[in-house]
Design a protein around this motif. Structure first.
Motif, PDB file in Angstrom:
ATOM      1  N   ARG A  30       0.818  -1.210   0.000  1.00 33.49           N
ATOM      2  CA  ARG A  30       0.000   0.000   0.000  1.00 33.49           C
ATOM      3  C   ARG A  30       0.854   1.264   0.000  1.00 33.49           C
ATOM      4  O   ARG A  30       0.478   2.281  -0.577  1.00 33.49           O
ATOM      5  N   GLU A  31       2.026   1.184   0.647  1.00 33.32           N
ATOM      6  CA  GLU A  31       2.858   2.387   0.724  1.00 33.32           C
ATOM      7  C   GLU A  31       3.344   2.833  -0.649  1.00 33.32           C
ATOM      8  O   GLU A  31       3.694   3.998  -0.845  1.00 33.32           O
ATOM      9  N   MET A  32       3.380   1.912  -1.623  1.00 34.12           N
ATOM     10  CA  MET A  32       3.846   2.246  -2.960  1.00 34.12           C
ATOM     11  C   MET A  32       2.718   2.745  -3.862  1.00 34.12           C
ATOM     12  O   MET A  32       2.949   3.530  -4.768  1.00 34.12           O
ATOM     13  N   VAL A  33       1.513   2.267  -3.610  1.00 29.57           N
ATOM     14  CA  VAL A  33       0.426   2.588  -4.533  1.00 29.57           C
ATOM     15  C   VAL A  33      -0.351   3.839  -4.134  1.00 29.57           C
ATOM     16  O   VAL A  33      -1.227   4.277  -4.872  1.00 29.57           O
ATOM     17  N   GLU A  34      -0.051   4.407  -2.962  1.00 33.06           N
ATOM     18  CA  GLU A  34      -0.689   5.656  -2.565  1.00 33.06           C
ATOM     19  C   GLU A  34       0.121   6.824  -3.138  1.00 33.06           C
ATOM     20  O   GLU A  34       1.248   7.070  -2.708  1.00 33.06           O
ATOM     21  N   PRO A  35      -0.420   7.571  -4.093  1.00 37.36           N
ATOM     22  CA  PRO A  35       0.340   8.647  -4.739  1.00 37.36           C
ATOM     23  C   PRO A  35       0.854   9.709  -3.768  1.00 37.36           C
ATOM     24  O   PRO A  35       1.931  10.269  -3.970  1.00 37.36           O
ATOM     25  N   LYS A  36       0.100   9.972  -2.697  1.00 38.33           N
ATOM     26  CA  LYS A  36       0.479  11.067  -1.792  1.00 38.33           C
ATOM     27  C   LYS A  36       1.798  10.785  -1.079  1.00 38.33           C
ATOM     28  O   LYS A  36       2.464  11.708  -0.606  1.00 38.33           O
ATOM     29  N   TRP A  37       2.182   9.480  -0.960  1.00 32.95           N
ATOM     30  CA  TRP A  37       3.419   9.161  -0.264  1.00 32.95           C
ATOM     31  C   TRP A  37       4.644   9.253  -1.173  1.00 32.95           C
ATOM     32  O   TRP A  37       5.771   9.251  -0.711  1.00 32.95           O
ATOM     33  N   TYR A  70       6.414   7.299  -3.053  1.00 34.63           N
ATOM     34  CA  TYR A  70       7.485   6.315  -3.034  1.00 34.63           C
ATOM     35  C   TYR A  70       7.715   5.807  -4.453  1.00 34.63           C
ATOM     36  O   TYR A  70       6.798   5.741  -5.266  1.00 34.63           O
ATOM     37  N   ALA A  71       8.946   5.448  -4.735  1.00 36.19           N
ATOM     38  CA  ALA A  71       9.283   4.925  -6.066  1.00 36.19           C
ATOM     39  C   ALA A  71       9.707   3.471  -5.933  1.00 36.19           C
ATOM     40  O   ALA A  71      10.566   3.139  -5.120  1.00 36.19           O
ATOM     41  N   GLU A  72       9.095   2.599  -6.702  1.00 34.80           N
ATOM     42  CA  GLU A  72       9.421   1.182  -6.704  1.00 34.80           C
ATOM     43  C   GLU A  72       9.460   0.725  -8.165  1.00 34.80           C
ATOM     44  O   GLU A  72       8.440   0.750  -8.849  1.00 34.80           O
ATOM     45  N   PRO A  73      10.636   0.327  -8.693  1.00 34.44           N
ATOM     46  CA  PRO A  73      10.759  -0.032 -10.111  1.00 34.44           C
ATOM     47  C   PRO A  73       9.785  -1.121 -10.556  1.00 34.44           C
ATOM     48  O   PRO A  73       9.211  -1.036 -11.651  1.00 34.44           O
ATOM     49  N   VAL A  74       9.569  -2.129  -9.715  1.00 29.81           N
ATOM     50  CA  VAL A  74       8.648  -3.208 -10.094  1.00 29.81           C
ATOM     51  C   VAL A  74       7.229  -2.660 -10.236  1.00 29.81           C
ATOM     52  O   VAL A  74       6.513  -2.977 -11.192  1.00 29.81           O
ATOM     53  N   HIS A  75       6.841  -1.817  -9.310  1.00 32.77           N
ATOM     54  CA  HIS A  75       5.502  -1.218  -9.391  1.00 32.77           C
ATOM     55  C   HIS A  75       5.369  -0.336 -10.622  1.00 32.77           C
ATOM     56  O   HIS A  75       4.316  -0.295 -11.255  1.00 32.77           O
ATOM     57  N   THR A  76       6.436   0.377 -10.965  1.00 34.78           N
ATOM     58  CA  THR A  76       6.401   1.242 -12.144  1.00 34.78           C
ATOM     59  C   THR A  76       6.125   0.423 -13.404  1.00 34.78           C
ATOM     60  O   THR A  76       5.318   0.818 -14.254  1.00 34.78           O
ATOM     61  N   VAL A  77       6.775  -0.728 -13.514  1.00 38.16           N
ATOM     62  CA  VAL A  77       6.555  -1.597 -14.685  1.00 38.16           C
ATOM     63  C   VAL A  77       5.145  -2.175 -14.661  1.00 38.16           C
ATOM     64  O   VAL A  77       4.437  -2.169 -15.671  1.00 38.16           O
ATOM     65  N   MET A  78       4.727  -2.676 -13.509  1.00 41.20           N
ATOM     66  CA  MET A  78       3.398  -3.292 -13.400  1.00 41.20           C
ATOM     67  C   MET A  78       2.282  -2.273 -13.598  1.00 41.20           C
ATOM     68  O   MET A  78       1.178  -2.613 -14.031  1.00 41.20           O
TER      69      MET A  78
END
Length: 269
Positions: A186-193, A195-203
């Motif tokens: 959840r910490e990666m998918v909430e825009p207000k936080w 956070y940058a995660e390369p795997v999430h960026t691709v997915m």
């Protein structure tokens, strides 16, 4: 200071939802100010709500909160401490008792019915909200998440596994099975936080997932299971890279990566 005060006003309006329930709360509070004589009850139903509201709207309180917490998005939680519902309910009962003493038990019932009707008319039907849905199971999470987790979950006594899930499912996985570790949550998918995660960026690519790039990242992280979105294209067939399709549940393809499994065993024996 005035600007901070107005921000608090906006937060309060968003928190309470409608003006009528606030009016009902203030009416009950005002009634208890004059009619409640018990000191302990006055502390609970008068002094505490008034003090909390004054502190909430006081600009210095918000400045201190932001300084201590680092952000002000959760400032509305101070209002959780103000028992608005209890004040309305107690004020209504107190009013009904007062009526019964003056007019008899029949008027007491009528007064209670009037208070109940006022609460219902001033509020809204909570189950009509877009955020409410009928529970599909005892866990109160989407059934598709349970079905997917049951496919990839390790057996009892086995090591926990790493997996990648689409953004719309990550909120629920850990609620069901803590043996499934996610590369992002959840910490990666909430825009207000932010956070940058390369795997999430691709997915999270809007249309197409680059399978080669995704696997280069997941294999570095010992991720052996990949659950693909049901609404996006894949740049290439995952089988081309050695992935095995275990199942497809409600359009979500579930893949096992034997290459990542082998790399994991070579690294850690």
């Amino acid at each position: 200071m005035y600007g901070i005060f107005m921000e608090s006003v906006v937060i309060f309006k968003n928190y309470v939802g409608g003006r009528y329930i606030v009016a009902l709360f203030l009416l009950a509070l005002l009634y208890l100010v004059f009619m409640e004589k018990d000191r302990r009850r006055r502390a609970m139903f008068v002094y505490m709500p008034v003090s909390l509201l004054l502190a909430f709207f006081f600009p210095l309180t918000r400045k201190v909160f932001v300084r201590l917490m680092g952000e002000g998005d959760t400032y509305y939680r101070i209002l959780w401490l103000a028992p608005m519902g209890l004040v309305i309910a107690y004020g209504g009962v107190k009013f009904a008792i007062f009526i019964s003493e003056k007019k008899g038990q029949g008027m007491k019932r009528l007064a209670l019915a009037a208070v109940a009707a006022a609460v219902m008319l001033c509020g809204s039907y909570v189950y009509a909200s877009q955020y409410m849905s009928k529970a599909e199971n005892l866990y109160h999470i989407p059934q598709k998440v349970i079905d997917i987790c049951d496919v990839i979950a390790p057996a009892e006594g086995e090591e926990r596994i790493w997996a990648v899930f689409p953004t719309d499912l990550v909120y629920f996985v850990r609620q069901y099975d803590t043996d499934i570790q996610l590369l992002y949550g959840r910490e990666m998918v909430e825009p207000k936080w932010q956070y940058a995660e390369p795997v999430h960026t691709v997915m999270n690519h809007p249309t197409t997932i680059d399978v080669a790039e995704l696997l280069s990242l997941t294999r570095e992280r010992n991720c052996t299971y990949l659950v693909m979105p049901n609404n996006k294209e894949l740049s290439e067939a995952p089988e081309k890279f050695g992935l095995e399709l275990l199942d497809t549940i409600e359009g979500y393809p579930i893949y096992f990566d034997p290459v990542a499994k082998q790399m994991l065993e070579e690294r850690f024996g």
